[in-house]
Design a protein around this motif. Sequence first.
Motif, PDB file in Angstrom:
ATOM      1  N   SER A 158     -11.414 -15.106  42.203  1.00  0.00           N
ATOM      2  CA  SER A 158     -12.293 -15.983  41.859  1.00  0.00           C
ATOM      3  C   SER A 158     -13.740 -15.123  42.477  1.00  0.00           C
ATOM      4  O   SER A 158     -13.751 -14.634  43.646  1.00  0.00           O
ATOM      5  N   HIS A 159     -14.746 -15.487  41.805  1.00  0.00           N
ATOM      6  CA  HIS A 159     -16.096 -14.677  42.497  1.00  0.00           C
ATOM      7  C   HIS A 159     -16.990 -15.768  42.947  1.00  0.00           C
ATOM      8  O   HIS A 159     -16.679 -16.823  42.835  1.00  0.00           O
ATOM      9  N   GLY A 160     -17.809 -15.171  43.850  1.00  0.00           N
ATOM     10  CA  GLY A 160     -18.708 -16.150  44.512  1.00  0.00           C
ATOM     11  C   GLY A 160     -19.975 -16.514  43.681  1.00  0.00           C
ATOM     12  O   GLY A 160     -20.231 -15.864  42.669  1.00  0.00           O
ATOM     13  N   MET A 161     -20.670 -17.515  44.069  1.00  0.00           N
ATOM     14  CA  MET A 161     -21.867 -18.060  43.430  1.00  0.00           C
ATOM     15  C   MET A 161     -23.141 -17.116  43.918  1.00  0.00           C
ATOM     16  O   MET A 161     -23.342 -16.758  44.858  1.00  0.00           O
ATOM     17  N   ILE A 162     -24.059 -16.789  43.078  1.00  0.00           N
ATOM     18  CA  ILE A 162     -25.386 -16.228  43.276  1.00  0.00           C
ATOM     19  C   ILE A 162     -26.390 -17.367  43.326  1.00  0.00           C
ATOM     20  O   ILE A 162     -26.526 -18.338  42.291  1.00  0.00           O
ATOM     21  N   LEU A 163     -26.955 -17.742  44.412  1.00  0.00           N
ATOM     22  CA  LEU A 163     -27.984 -18.695  44.542  1.00  0.00           C
ATOM     23  C   LEU A 163     -29.392 -18.123  44.306  1.00  0.00           C
ATOM     24  O   LEU A 163     -29.538 -16.831  44.467  1.00  0.00           O
ATOM     25  N   GLY A 164     -30.224 -18.901  44.008  1.00  0.00           N
ATOM     26  CA  GLY A 164     -31.681 -18.601  43.983  1.00  0.00           C
ATOM     27  C   GLY A 164     -32.347 -18.126  45.155  1.00  0.00           C
ATOM     28  O   GLY A 164     -31.531 -18.244  46.366  1.00  0.00           O
ATOM     29  N   GLU A 165     -33.606 -17.738  45.268  1.00  0.00           N
ATOM     30  CA  GLU A 165     -33.996 -17.108  46.695  1.00  0.00           C
ATOM     31  C   GLU A 165     -34.313 -18.191  47.457  1.00  0.00           C
ATOM     32  O   GLU A 165     -34.520 -17.994  48.561  1.00  0.00           O
ATOM     33  N   ASP A 166     -34.257 -19.488  47.007  1.00  0.00           N
ATOM     34  CA  ASP A 166     -34.718 -20.543  47.855  1.00  0.00           C
ATOM     35  C   ASP A 166     -33.223 -21.268  48.491  1.00  0.00           C
ATOM     36  O   ASP A 166     -33.132 -22.256  49.125  1.00  0.00           O
ATOM     37  N   HIS A 167     -32.060 -20.393  48.151  1.00  0.00           N
ATOM     38  CA  HIS A 167     -30.930 -20.518  48.674  1.00  0.00           C
ATOM     39  C   HIS A 167     -29.979 -21.782  48.132  1.00  0.00           C
ATOM     40  O   HIS A 167     -29.328 -22.325  48.672  1.00  0.00           O
ATOM     41  N   GLN A 168     -30.833 -22.247  46.988  1.00  0.00           N
ATOM     42  CA  GLN A 168     -30.071 -23.521  46.257  1.00  0.00           C
ATOM     43  C   GLN A 168     -29.495 -22.734  44.996  1.00  0.00           C
ATOM     44  O   GLN A 168     -29.704 -21.679  44.441  1.00  0.00           O
ATOM     45  N   LYS A 169     -28.668 -23.561  44.431  1.00  0.00           N
ATOM     46  CA  LYS A 169     -27.705 -23.270  43.049  1.00  0.00           C
ATOM     47  C   LYS A 169     -28.722 -23.341  41.975  1.00  0.00           C
ATOM     48  O   LYS A 169     -29.850 -24.064  42.021  1.00  0.00           O
ATOM     49  N   MET A 170     -28.784 -22.217  41.089  1.00  0.00           N
ATOM     50  CA  MET A 170     -29.722 -22.119  40.330  1.00  0.00           C
ATOM     51  C   MET A 170     -29.561 -23.107  39.193  1.00  0.00           C
ATOM     52  O   MET A 170     -28.549 -23.675  38.595  1.00  0.00           O
ATOM     53  N   SER A 171     -30.780 -23.619  38.936  1.00  0.00           N
ATOM     54  CA  SER A 171     -30.830 -24.876  37.684  1.00  0.00           C
ATOM     55  C   SER A 171     -32.134 -24.925  37.221  1.00  0.00           C
ATOM     56  O   SER A 171     -33.131 -24.739  37.958  1.00  0.00           O
ATOM     57  N   LYS A 172     -32.378 -25.660  36.054  1.00  0.00           N
ATOM     58  CA  LYS A 172     -33.723 -25.600  35.329  1.00  0.00           C
ATOM     59  C   LYS A 172     -34.532 -26.603  36.409  1.00  0.00           C
ATOM     60  O   LYS A 172     -35.760 -26.333  36.546  1.00  0.00           O
ATOM     61  N   SER A 173     -33.792 -27.694  36.733  1.00  0.00           N
ATOM     62  CA  SER A 173     -34.743 -28.874  37.429  1.00  0.00           C
ATOM     63  C   SER A 173     -35.184 -28.108  38.821  1.00  0.00           C
ATOM     64  O   SER A 173     -36.065 -28.731  39.034  1.00  0.00           O
ATOM     65  N   ARG A 174     -34.647 -27.238  39.244  1.00  0.00           N
ATOM     66  CA  ARG A 174     -35.190 -26.692  40.448  1.00  0.00           C
ATOM     67  C   ARG A 174     -36.110 -25.526  40.224  1.00  0.00           C
ATOM     68  O   ARG A 174     -36.956 -24.887  41.202  1.00  0.00           O
ATOM     69  N   GLY A 175     -36.224 -25.128  39.117  1.00  0.00           N
ATOM     70  CA  GLY A 175     -36.960 -24.151  38.929  1.00  0.00           C
ATOM     71  C   GLY A 175     -36.790 -22.667  39.372  1.00  0.00           C
ATOM     72  O   GLY A 175     -37.809 -21.787  39.381  1.00  0.00           O
ATOM     73  N   ASN A 176     -35.655 -22.429  39.876  1.00  0.00           N
ATOM     74  CA  ASN A 176     -35.104 -21.045  40.469  1.00  0.00           C
ATOM     75  C   ASN A 176     -34.138 -20.251  39.694  1.00  0.00           C
ATOM     76  O   ASN A 176     -33.637 -19.440  40.136  1.00  0.00           O
ATOM     77  N   VAL A 177     -33.859 -20.712  38.278  1.00  0.00           N
ATOM     78  CA  VAL A 177     -33.359 -19.871  37.334  1.00  0.00           C
ATOM     79  C   VAL A 177     -33.947 -18.489  37.333  1.00  0.00           C
ATOM     80  O   VAL A 177     -35.146 -18.505  36.871  1.00  0.00           O
ATOM     81  N   VAL A 178     -33.041 -17.541  37.269  1.00  0.00           N
ATOM     82  CA  VAL A 178     -33.514 -15.940  36.970  1.00  0.00           C
ATOM     83  C   VAL A 178     -32.848 -15.658  35.699  1.00  0.00           C
ATOM     84  O   VAL A 178     -31.452 -15.610  35.548  1.00  0.00           O
ATOM     85  N   ASN A 179     -33.453 -15.208  34.628  1.00  0.00           N
ATOM     86  CA  ASN A 179     -32.956 -15.130  33.363  1.00  0.00           C
ATOM     87  C   ASN A 179     -32.660 -13.756  33.038  1.00  0.00           C
ATOM     88  O   ASN A 179     -33.634 -12.731  33.480  1.00  0.00           O
ATOM     89  N   PRO A 180     -31.468 -13.243  32.782  1.00  0.00           N
ATOM     90  CA  PRO A 180     -31.030 -11.764  32.956  1.00  0.00           C
ATOM     91  C   PRO A 180     -31.956 -11.062  31.966  1.00  0.00           C
ATOM     92  O   PRO A 180     -32.073  -9.685  31.894  1.00  0.00           O
ATOM     93  N   ASP A 181     -32.456 -11.880  30.908  1.00  0.00           N
ATOM     94  CA  ASP A 181     -33.214 -11.002  29.784  1.00  0.00           C
ATOM     95  C   ASP A 181     -34.490 -10.514  30.649  1.00  0.00           C
ATOM     96  O   ASP A 181     -35.082  -9.311  30.193  1.00  0.00           O
ATOM     97  N   ASP A 182     -35.008 -11.068  31.394  1.00  0.00           N
ATOM     98  CA  ASP A 182     -36.365 -10.677  32.207  1.00  0.00           C
ATOM     99  C   ASP A 182     -35.850  -9.540  33.044  1.00  0.00           C
ATOM    100  O   ASP A 182     -36.871  -8.492  33.062  1.00  0.00           O
ATOM    101  N   ILE A 183     -34.783  -9.597  33.742  1.00  0.00           N
ATOM    102  CA  ILE A 183     -34.649  -8.352  34.427  1.00  0.00           C
ATOM    103  C   ILE A 183     -34.238  -7.243  33.585  1.00  0.00           C
ATOM    104  O   ILE A 183     -34.681  -6.090  34.131  1.00  0.00           O
ATOM    105  N   ILE A 184     -33.603  -7.419  32.752  1.00  0.00           N
ATOM    106  CA  ILE A 184     -33.225  -6.262  31.574  1.00  0.00           C
ATOM    107  C   ILE A 184     -34.457  -5.660  31.234  1.00  0.00           C
ATOM    108  O   ILE A 184     -34.804  -4.496  31.062  1.00  0.00           O
ATOM    109  N   ARG A 185     -35.303  -6.557  30.615  1.00  0.00           N
ATOM    110  CA  ARG A 185     -36.756  -6.172  30.071  1.00  0.00           C
ATOM    111  C   ARG A 185     -37.778  -5.245  31.348  1.00  0.00           C
ATOM    112  O   ARG A 185     -38.332  -4.295  31.090  1.00  0.00           O
ATOM    113  N   ASP A 186     -37.680  -5.914  32.407  1.00  0.00           N
ATOM    114  CA  ASP A 186     -38.546  -5.239  33.409  1.00  0.00           C
ATOM    115  C   ASP A 186     -37.926  -4.125  34.140  1.00  0.00           C
ATOM    116  O   ASP A 186     -38.639  -3.210  34.598  1.00  0.00           O
ATOM    117  N   TYR A 187     -36.655  -4.074  34.318  1.00  0.00           N
ATOM    118  CA  TYR A 187     -35.935  -3.005  35.064  1.00  0.00           C
ATOM    119  C   TYR A 187     -34.806  -2.354  34.318  1.00  0.00           C
ATOM    120  O   TYR A 187     -34.200  -1.199  35.005  1.00  0.00           O
TER     121      TYR A 187
END
Length: 803
Positions: free
Chosen positions: A570-599
């Motif tokens: 079982s893998h661990g979870m990746i939390l947002g930079e705010d140390h919270q679970k990623m969710s749209k309601s918290r506004g801390n979701v990181v889209n992999p498409d953006d990372i791929i585009r930029d890096y």
Amino acid sequence: MPEYNPNAIEKKWQKIWDEDKTFHSEIDHDKEKFYGLVEFPYPSGQGLHVGHPRPYTALDVVSRKRRLEGYNVLYPMGWDAFGLPTENYAIKNKIHPAKVTENNIANFKAQLKSIGFSFDWDREINTTNPDYYKWSQWIFIQLYKHGLAYKNEMSVNWCPSCQVGLANEEVVDGKCERCGTEVVHKMKNQWMLKITEYADRLIDDLDDVDYEDRIKAQQINWIGRSKGANVDFALKDFDYKLTVYTTRPDTIFGVSYMVISPEHPMLEEFKENILNFSDVLTYQEEARKKSDFERAELNKDKTGVMLDGITATNPLSGKEIPIWVSDYVLMTYGTGAIMAVPAHDSRDYEFAKKFDMPIVQVYKTEGEAELPLTDINKGRAINSDFLNGLDVADAKQKAIEYIEENKLGEATTNFKLRDWVFSRQRYWGEPIPMIYCEEHGWNPVDESELPINLPEVETYEPTATGESPLSEIDDFVNTTCPVCGGPAKRETDTMPQWAGSSWYYLRYMDPHNNEAIASKEALDYYSPVDWYNGGMEHTTLHLLYSRFWHKFLYDLGVVPTKEPYQKRTSHGMILGEDHQKMSKSRGNVVNPDDIIRDYGADTLRTYEMFIGDFGSTAIWSDEGVRGCRKYLERVYNMLEMVEDGDDYSKDIEVAIHQTIKKVSEDYENLKFNTAIASLMSLSNDMRSLGKISKADFKTYIILLNPVAPHLTEELWELAGFEGKLNEANWPSYDEKKLVLDEFEMPVQINGKMRGKVLMAMDATEDDAIAAAKADSNISNHLENKEIRKVIYVPGKILNIVVA
């Protein structure tokens, strides 16, 4: 040399891999070396966030490494696409669930391809495809024919929002796992699967598999096997025995009252004899409003009704004791009745104190202790007649012997695990292939008619009656009895999401077979899955259910192994930079498409593996992403340092062999972060030289390839190496070259460093002194001096004391 452009490089190689079917699994069944890996995502409407690719990347790293080692590798992808989330989304947005699923899969697939996973897309499966769920229906029919699928009227967990019955595993903290609504109890006629028949094997066979300890513990705890006794408490003045299950029959002398569940059938049977039955009815109604979790885990304020007119007899002491109805006792565990020992159980103690019930201590331990005395495993029995003075083990054994000899009950094993509630009153699921005839009852459809297709509908919302939307489609419902040919009705409940995901790994082995789940040849070659990874949230759901189905298929002779998966992580979870679970309601979701585009995708892959221990929670860091991007750019620029040479550079030869060993072992042991750290260290060593050989560079990019496949394939081509990197061989290390043959030995004169000399690792003391004297800088400090003492540590240092 052109500048590093990850997006261009990645698009180029993804196109090549697709067109050449690079990772298509043309399996040579004569080849003994085989490795299979599986994951099975649920395509949600939100698409991937950066936490999702982490497990796929980990499996991909191992998959690519094993290919380079010469293995036949099966790393397929498919979609667990039936279920409540899709249907709820479809209802909310007025889109047919089939269209929602189609859109979600297209989105997921595009994202996964952009990351460069080595999936065999020719083996792609989808649980909503009739060619797939035909075999889910076939398995259900076999379960029914072997007495493991049955209909039962029972109290079920009911989600008022989703309008569907839920298995215990789908209720989290008393709420619907999917929508978060408080779960209530409702009587429904449901299809059940007798998973309890396999309870012992589901525990015992864990000894034969390589699962993480925490995963085995969750399986064992959920099944909840315990050994004890069923004991009969006779009702006074009635020919009726109230049976309780207890793990501690040695405490029966401390029983001062009994408690039964509000759902216990005894209440209905004796309603004429219970003088306060109206109070019982009122209490039952209040209990129905609570979930099992509220009743068992959150029940701090004990409530209950003592039955007036009905009492029981303690079978060992002979004393008359009252019977209470209380919602902290669940009908789903044991017999739905307990014997209360308030001196040694916290819940019973609280109840007894509140309602002024007797409290009888039957165990004494060393030292004084306040009641309730719950830790009595090392105590001695007191106030217990023929058990007095015995320790726990002897008292339990003697109590059971007495109970069985006097026909008061029997030794038994019990489980917390309940049979699997399999019906769902929903549209978006596999139709259950059963038909009901008034004369012949329930019968399965003829297997030649499979699949029973999910009909096209305009309305797929839950009905006002709580029945499946299929119940309102006359053309679907009305059919003929497979026994007599007379008028009959189809089952309109559908299967739960867990049906399709309980056997998907078998279909990967032979996904286009129309005659069987998979051919015997394929099943014999591929089984069991070498490595299955999934989230910890599935260790009491999918894992338990798929092991049950697999064992059943093993008993039928369909599959060749007792267990579906040899290794489970079982893998661990990746939390947002705010140390919270990623969710749209918290506004801390990181889209992999953006990372791929930029890096670039290779940066995403590298950071996903470098972020921390694979099994632990990690915190996302944009700064960490940029660091990985700079590292890959440095690797790209190393190409300018490469010179001809078929041997490792002498100055870094040992480091290269050490890195091969470290990276090879770390990839296999899921220590991806330390493997990448080793590669980063080796790249520093290489760049410090200024020039490296082709042999150095070739080995380096092969080791990095599983993590950054696009970049390394490009560098392989630019360096002029033959063929493609994914066709190369994984490097091996030489045990003899894991340590230096020679080293620079510090030489001290009277404790002061005077120079260094090149020495063999196994040089003797005489060799070391001779080398020191031969060095002009050191020998100057020895001239005209008498050597009084020599301190020599082989492979470390030489210290000469002179006068």
